[in-house]
Motif scaffolding. Structure first.
Motif, PDB file in Angstrom:
ATOM      1  N   GLY A   1      -2.662  27.937  19.213  1.00 58.13           N
ATOM      2  CA  GLY A   1      -4.080  28.231  19.402  1.00 58.13           C
ATOM      3  C   GLY A   1      -4.726  28.936  18.236  1.00 58.13           C
ATOM      4  O   GLY A   1      -5.961  29.080  18.201  1.00 58.13           O
ATOM      5  N   LEU A   2      -3.928  29.367  17.267  1.00 55.73           N
ATOM      6  CA  LEU A   2      -4.482  30.058  16.102  1.00 55.73           C
ATOM      7  C   LEU A   2      -4.686  29.128  14.903  1.00 55.73           C
ATOM      8  O   LEU A   2      -5.126  29.581  13.843  1.00 55.73           O
ATOM      9  N   ARG A   3      -4.409  27.856  15.058  1.00 55.85           N
ATOM     10  CA  ARG A   3      -4.619  26.903  13.961  1.00 55.85           C
ATOM     11  C   ARG A   3      -6.110  26.737  13.679  1.00 55.85           C
ATOM     12  O   ARG A   3      -6.948  26.745  14.582  1.00 55.85           O
ATOM     13  N   ASP A   4      -6.427  26.584  12.380  1.00 51.93           N
ATOM     14  CA  ASP A   4      -7.801  26.305  11.936  1.00 51.93           C
ATOM     15  C   ASP A   4      -8.812  27.314  12.462  1.00 51.93           C
ATOM     16  O   ASP A   4      -9.904  26.953  12.900  1.00 51.93           O
ATOM     17  N   ARG A   5      -8.439  28.578  12.401  1.00 50.70           N
ATOM     18  CA  ARG A   5      -9.341  29.664  12.807  1.00 50.70           C
ATOM     19  C   ARG A   5      -9.748  30.458  11.567  1.00 50.70           C
ATOM     20  O   ARG A   5      -9.030  30.534  10.568  1.00 50.70           O
ATOM     21  N   GLN A  56       4.403  19.452   7.591  1.00 52.72           N
ATOM     22  CA  GLN A  56       5.458  19.584   8.591  1.00 52.72           C
ATOM     23  C   GLN A  56       5.847  21.050   8.784  1.00 52.72           C
ATOM     24  O   GLN A  56       6.057  21.503   9.913  1.00 52.72           O
ATOM     25  N   ARG A  57       5.910  21.794   7.701  1.00 50.61           N
ATOM     26  CA  ARG A  57       6.268  23.210   7.794  1.00 50.61           C
ATOM     27  C   ARG A  57       5.191  24.005   8.534  1.00 50.61           C
ATOM     28  O   ARG A  57       5.497  24.926   9.293  1.00 50.61           O
ATOM     29  N   ILE A  58       3.932  23.654   8.302  1.00 52.78           N
ATOM     30  CA  ILE A  58       2.828  24.311   9.020  1.00 52.78           C
ATOM     31  C   ILE A  58       2.979  24.077  10.521  1.00 52.78           C
ATOM     32  O   ILE A  58       2.900  25.013  11.335  1.00 52.78           O
ATOM     33  N   THR A  59       3.200  22.828  10.896  1.00 44.28           N
ATOM     34  CA  THR A  59       3.366  22.481  12.312  1.00 44.28           C
ATOM     35  C   THR A  59       4.554  23.203  12.924  1.00 44.28           C
ATOM     36  O   THR A  59       4.461  23.767  14.026  1.00 44.28           O
ATOM     37  N   ASP A  60       5.664  23.218  12.210  1.00 38.37           N
ATOM     38  CA  ASP A  60       6.865  23.884  12.708  1.00 38.37           C
ATOM     39  C   ASP A  60       6.632  25.384  12.899  1.00 38.37           C
ATOM     40  O   ASP A  60       7.086  25.970  13.888  1.00 38.37           O
ATOM     41  N   ALA A  61       5.916  25.996  11.960  1.00 39.36           N
ATOM     42  CA  ALA A  61       5.675  27.439  12.040  1.00 39.36           C
ATOM     43  C   ALA A  61       4.829  27.790  13.253  1.00 39.36           C
ATOM     44  O   ALA A  61       5.161  28.707  14.017  1.00 39.36           O
TER      45      ALA A  61
END
Length: 494
Positions: free
Chosen positions: A133-137, A120-125
């Motif tokens: 767009g920078l997730r899982d890069r 949840q904290r990852i998503t919120d950040a």
């Protein structure tokens, strides 16, 4: 939120104080800019806030630092880390993983949080900073600006109540600086306490609540946001500071006659990295690049991050081998290894180019064949304000001082063509002007000088010509005079 009580610190037992008897308070939710000349103690203050002093750096500390009402001397380093999020000048130095999502999760995992809360904290950040767009890069594929965003997102995931950013704009292009400003605006509106150490000031004008000005390890001036309009060009120059208002910056580079005895001719130059996607997914970084340059010119290589500026300079210097095309010095076509003998390249990250055990010997290294070397080294160190540190180890210098030392190497060397990659990223206005003077003197001696930079203020102070790169090609090539000043501003800021 943050309080310094009689805080002094020295990195060396027998050295002078880097900060001296500091007393100040930063309130909850306040946005504070700490600025001043290079070496004035700004970064040392940031390290006292985030606990790197005294827990990581050896030295002598006196006084007390309080964060959130707690004395940091009574907290473990990880406990300070829960309160204070740090964003270093080079985010690469604080990354622990190779994936962006893993990096944002790293701090939470180390605190033993439940998996659901971490997700949840990852998503919120990512969402709150609008960087989904920078997730899982891959970290390795990110630009400098994108790495900066991931470092900030990592602090956001930790719910840090204090953010300390040390020269966050130093390695960024204009577009990335604008995006950084927008992220800081989001953090400010959320009530976060923000401390920024910075030389480039224009993008912070509408954000700061208060300015702490440091000189000689002391806070010698405190200014409210409303005071900025009274800090005119003359006052800022006296303080060694850059401009808050870009409209106040005027073209003032001194013209130098061209030296026709030194000619660099580039034709149909192409280059591609084998394992990197770029233009059209082909791996090409440079396409059909061609121009002629002469000794006496100071040429600014501009363009967004990833446009090919540093790659072009490295190919011209012989550090990279071209895919096709020709590079000729005085009508003699040279291979990459031959170009290495005629050029010198000053890197953006000074730590990669410092090898000796003293500042003085750093300038002497590799230049032993030069006539009058001791006198030349003494002169350059004096002009760069490094003479007091000539017997010091380069590692003991501030970042701005290291930067000036590597620039000194470029000035001392006997090369006909010199490349400087972002030479002002760690410099205040006063030292920027000293570098302008020294590099202009190089051009007067007939040398050909290339400067890779996003620094609008610096470019207007030094360049005679601009090569603006876009998607691997030279999209604009023009003489930089007063009449072309708006053209440069448009290219950099739009």
């Amino acid at each position: 939120m943050i309080e310094f009580r009689n805080v002094s610190y020295s990195y060396r037992k027998n050295g002078g104080k880097n900060i001296d008897d500091l007393n100040f308070t930063i309130h909850k939710g306040e946005f504070v800019l700490i600025t001043g000349r290079s070496g004035s103690g700004k970064t040392t203050v940031s390290k006292c806030i985030n606990g790197l002093i005294p827990y990581f750096h050896e030295g002598i500390m006196a006084g007390d630092v309080f964060v959130g009402g707690e004395n940091t001397k009574g907290l473990a380093l990880y406990e300070i880390g829960e309160k204070v999020g740090s964003v270093f000048q080079d985010p690469r130095s604080q990354f622990f993983t190779t994936n962006t999502t893993d990096e944002v999760a790293f701090g939470c995992q180390n605190l033993g949080m439940e998996r659901g809360e971490i997700l949840q904290r990852i998503t919120d950040a990512f969402c709150s900073l609008k960087i989904g767009g920078l997730r899982d890069r891959s970290i390795f594929e990110l630009s400098s600006g994108e790495k900066q965003k991931i470092a900030i997102a990592s602090c956001r995931a930790m719910n840090s109540c204090v953010y300390v950013l040390d020269e966050p704009s130093a390695n960024l292009d204009i577009e990335s600086i604008d995006q950084l400003g927008k992220i800081l605006q989001v953090l400010k509106h959320s009530g976060t306490t923000i401390v920024v150490i910075e030389h480039r000031l224009y993008y912070l004008r509408e954000l700061v609540d208060r300015i702490l000005y440091m000189d000689g390890g002391k806070i010698t001036g405190t200014y409210a946001a409303a005071d900025i309009e009274y800090l005119n060009s003359e006052k800022l120059a006296a303080m060694g500071l850059r401009h808050f208002n870009l409209a106040d910056i005027q073209y003032c580079a001194k013209r130098v006659a061209k030296n026709r005895n030194i000619a660099l001719k580039v034709a149909n130059l192409e280059f591609a990295y084998k394992h990197r996607k770029s233009i059209g997914g082909t791996g090409e970084i440079l396409r059909n690049v061609g121009f002629t340059a002469w000794g006496g010119e100071i040429i600014g290589l501009t363009g967004k991050n990833g446009a090919g500026k540093t790659t072009l300079a490295k190919v011209l210097a012989g550090l990279l081998k071209e895919k096709s095309g020709s590079i000729a010095f005085n009508d003699q076509r040279l291979r990459a290894k031959d170009r290495l003998r005629k050029t010198y390249f000053v890197m953006q990250d000074s730590d990669y180019q410092l090898f000796s055990d003293s500042v003085k010997r750093e300038l002497e290294l590799g230049n032993e064949q030069l006539e009058g070397l001791p006198e030349k080294c003494h002169k350059v160190l004096g002009e760069l304000d490094l003479l007091p540190y000539e017997e010091s180890h380069p590692a003991a210098l501030s970042r701005g001082q290291k930067q000036r030392l590597t620039i000194g190497n470029g000035i001392i060397c006997g090369a006909d063509v010199i490349f400087y990659d972002e030479p002002t990223s760690g410099l205040d206005a006063e030292n920027m002007k000293k570098v302008v003077k020294l590099l202009t003197e190089q051009a007067r001696k007939g040398k050909l000088v290339f400067i890779i930079s996003h620094d609008y203020e610096f470019l207007l102070n030094i360049c005679s010509r601009i090569l603006h790169l876009q998607d691997g090609i030279i999209a604009n090539d023009f003489e930089l005079e007063g009449i072309n000043e708006p053209r440069l501003k448009k290219l950099l800021f739009t």
